[in-house]
Design an enzyme around this catalytic site. Structure first.
Site, PDB file in Angstrom:
ATOM      1  N   GLY A 131       0.834  -1.101   0.001  1.00 22.26           N
ATOM      2  CA  GLY A 131      -0.062  -0.100   0.012  1.00 22.26           C
ATOM      3  C   GLY A 131       0.941   1.319  -0.028  1.00 22.26           C
ATOM      4  O   GLY A 131       0.492   2.395   0.658  1.00 22.26           O
ATOM      5  N   SER A 133       2.148   2.443  -2.870  1.00 23.80           N
ATOM      6  CA  SER A 133       2.283   2.874  -4.176  1.00 23.80           C
ATOM      7  C   SER A 133       3.586   2.557  -5.057  1.00 23.80           C
ATOM      8  O   SER A 133       4.207   3.481  -5.521  1.00 23.80           O
ATOM      9  CB  SER A 133       2.198   4.527  -4.270  1.00 23.80           C
ATOM     10  OG  SER A 133       0.685   4.640  -3.657  1.00 23.80           O
ATOM     11  N   ASP A 179      -1.873   9.358  -5.492  1.00 23.06           N
ATOM     12  CA  ASP A 179      -0.444   8.480  -5.339  1.00 23.06           C
ATOM     13  C   ASP A 179       0.548   9.193  -6.218  1.00 23.06           C
ATOM     14  O   ASP A 179       1.623   9.472  -6.014  1.00 23.06           O
ATOM     15  CB  ASP A 179      -0.674   6.930  -5.727  1.00 23.06           C
ATOM     16  CG  ASP A 179      -1.765   6.332  -4.818  1.00 23.06           C
ATOM     17  OD1 ASP A 179      -2.008   6.968  -3.939  1.00 23.06           O
ATOM     18  OD2 ASP A 179      -2.144   5.462  -5.351  1.00 23.06           O
TER      19      ASP A 179
HETATM   20  C1  GLA Z   1      -5.319   4.077  -3.516  1.00 22.71           C
HETATM   21  C2  GLA Z   1      -5.625   4.927  -4.892  1.00 22.71           C
HETATM   22  C3  GLA Z   1      -5.658   6.380  -4.393  1.00 22.71           C
HETATM   23  C4  GLA Z   1      -6.684   6.685  -3.372  1.00 22.71           C
HETATM   24  C5  GLA Z   1      -6.453   5.576  -2.257  1.00 22.71           C
HETATM   25  C6  GLA Z   1      -7.321   5.808  -1.206  1.00 22.71           C
HETATM   26  O1  GLA Z   1      -4.083   4.443  -3.332  1.00 22.71           O
HETATM   27  O2  GLA Z   1      -4.551   4.558  -5.906  1.00 22.71           O
HETATM   28  O3  GLA Z   1      -6.209   7.051  -5.856  1.00 22.71           O
HETATM   29  O4  GLA Z   1      -7.939   6.521  -3.805  1.00 22.71           O
HETATM   30  O5  GLA Z   1      -6.340   4.497  -2.678  1.00 22.71           O
HETATM   31  O6  GLA Z   1      -7.221   7.208  -0.517  1.00 22.71           O
END
Ligand code: GLA
Length: 389
Positions: A131, A133, A179
């Protein structure tokens, strides 16, 4: 995963070995942690993420023949595609990120006749599936590299939009723009206060180090994907809630609208809407509190955000709840799950001298509950995407 001091040489050496020549340059982009503002981005709302000291590096050089080749330390194969064949529905696997960004930049007006092919080789120390990114780190590294190599001169907003378009159309995840924005706009010791409607980004100092605080990541190892299931459902509920309330997006509602929302919407949709409305307010409150009182004062807002995600938005899982509750009980100033939910990581804002205690307590609680051991490490708010010279 590669040692962070090593990702630069891993990218350069890997490029030489794979393609038998020198890269033109190295570009890099970080993963991100969201401090607060979850699922607000695709509702035109506010987010407050920061770039972390875990990066993806790409070594890249143009080619004369219109062919793109991508390789990495994390996949054995080299994937290949002609620039003129790029299209959203022909791409699968991790190479969807670099190919997707190349395609998306063309959609944003890059001139296909001057967009050369290229060789690219990636190395990264952003953990995958936590989580944080890792995908935005790849996208943003490619975006800054091609912005230079293709001579596009796009600003960071446009590069962020291209990353999001790649994610939405090529990877097939209906995610927002947080992100990529965090990865592009990040600055050392600061977070990015982003208005997802205007895309105005303000870099706000966090002052964690000066206040003796650290951000501990607790990766639950519960895997999640945003290309299916819960994420899509939540987005659909938000859109349905906005339509039923007669607004363009949930950004247009505030706390005063909640009584009417409760009478108009079914219970589940109402709670989804309440999360977004209160979370937007918590982002604004966090920014104000940081400025007026400093980082130790934002803990309660982080805690409240977690409760809202757990009870109203229902995107937490028992492992995340346990991580958060244990961190709070063992000395964290505040804690919450971060990112899209349904797994991934929690963050805890912890006084430096208590990091080891909190981390031990979380490991013990996971063992007692019979959960797999979490991965725990601290991260620092760091620089966004850049050329490495
Ligand atoms: C993921 C998505 C983001 C956002 C988050 C929740 O990371 O990629 O765009 O929506 O979830 O805040």
């Amino acid at each position: 995963m590669t040692d962070s001091t090593d990702i630069y040489s891993a990218a350069r050496d890997g490029f030489r070995e794979r393609y038998g020549r020198e890269p033109l340059g190295l570009w890099s982009a970080p993963g991100r942690v969201n401090l607060i503002g979850e699922h607000t981005d695709y509702n035109d709302g506010f987010v407050f993420p920061f770039a972390i000291d875990r990066r993806t590096v790409v070594a890249l050089a143009p080619r004369e023949d219109g062919v793109i080749r991508v390789g990495s330390t994390f996949a054995a194969d080299t994937e290949e595609m002609a620039v003129e064949s790029l299209s959203p529905d022909r791409i699968a696997g991790w190479s969807a990120y670099p190919f997707g960004v190349a395609w998306a930049l063309l959609q944003h007006g890059a001139d296909a006749s001057t967009a050369t092919g290229f060789d690219a080789y990636f190395a990264s120390d952003v953990p995958v599936g936590a989580g944080l990114s890792s995908s935005a780190a790849i996208e943003s590294a490619v975006a800054v590299a091609l912005n230079e190599v293709w001579g596009l001169e796009y600003n960071k907003r446009t590069l962020a939009r291209a990353g999001q378009l790649a994610e939405n159309q090529v990877v097939g995840a209906p995610t927002g723009i947080m992100d990529q924005s965090a990865s592009l706009f990040g600055k050392q010791d600061a977070a990015v206060f982003l208005d997802c409607r205007s895309l105005d980004a303000e870099v706000i100092p966090l002052g964690f180090e000066g206040a003796g605080l650290e951000i501990l990541i607790i990766d639950t190892k519960v895997s999640h994907s945003h290309a299916d299931g819960g994420y899509k459902d939540r987005r659909a509920s938000c859109e349905a809630g906005a339509a039923a309330m007669g607004v363009e997006s949930l950004r247009d509602l505030d706390a005063d609208d909640l009584p009417r929302a409760e009478s108009v919407l079914d219970d589940v949709t109402f709670r989804r809407v309440r999360h977004i409305v209160t979370e937007n307010q918590r982002v604004l409150d966090t920014v104000r509190t940081l400025r007026e009182e400093g980082p130790r004062a934002i803990g309660g807002l982080l805690d409240a955000s977690h409760v809202s995600m757990r009870d109203d938005f229902e995107i937490s899982v028992p492992e995340l709840d346990l991580a958060v509750a244990t961190a709070q009980a063992s000395g964290a100033v505040g804690a919450r799950m971060t990112g899209g939910g349904f797994g991934g990581a929690a963050i805890a804002l912890v006084p430096s001298e208590l990091v080891a205690d909190v981390s031990r307590a979380v490991s013990a609680a996971f063992a007692d509950a019979g959960y797999a051991a979490p991965d725990q490490f601290t991260v620092r708010p760091s620089e966004g995407a850049r050329a490495e010279r």
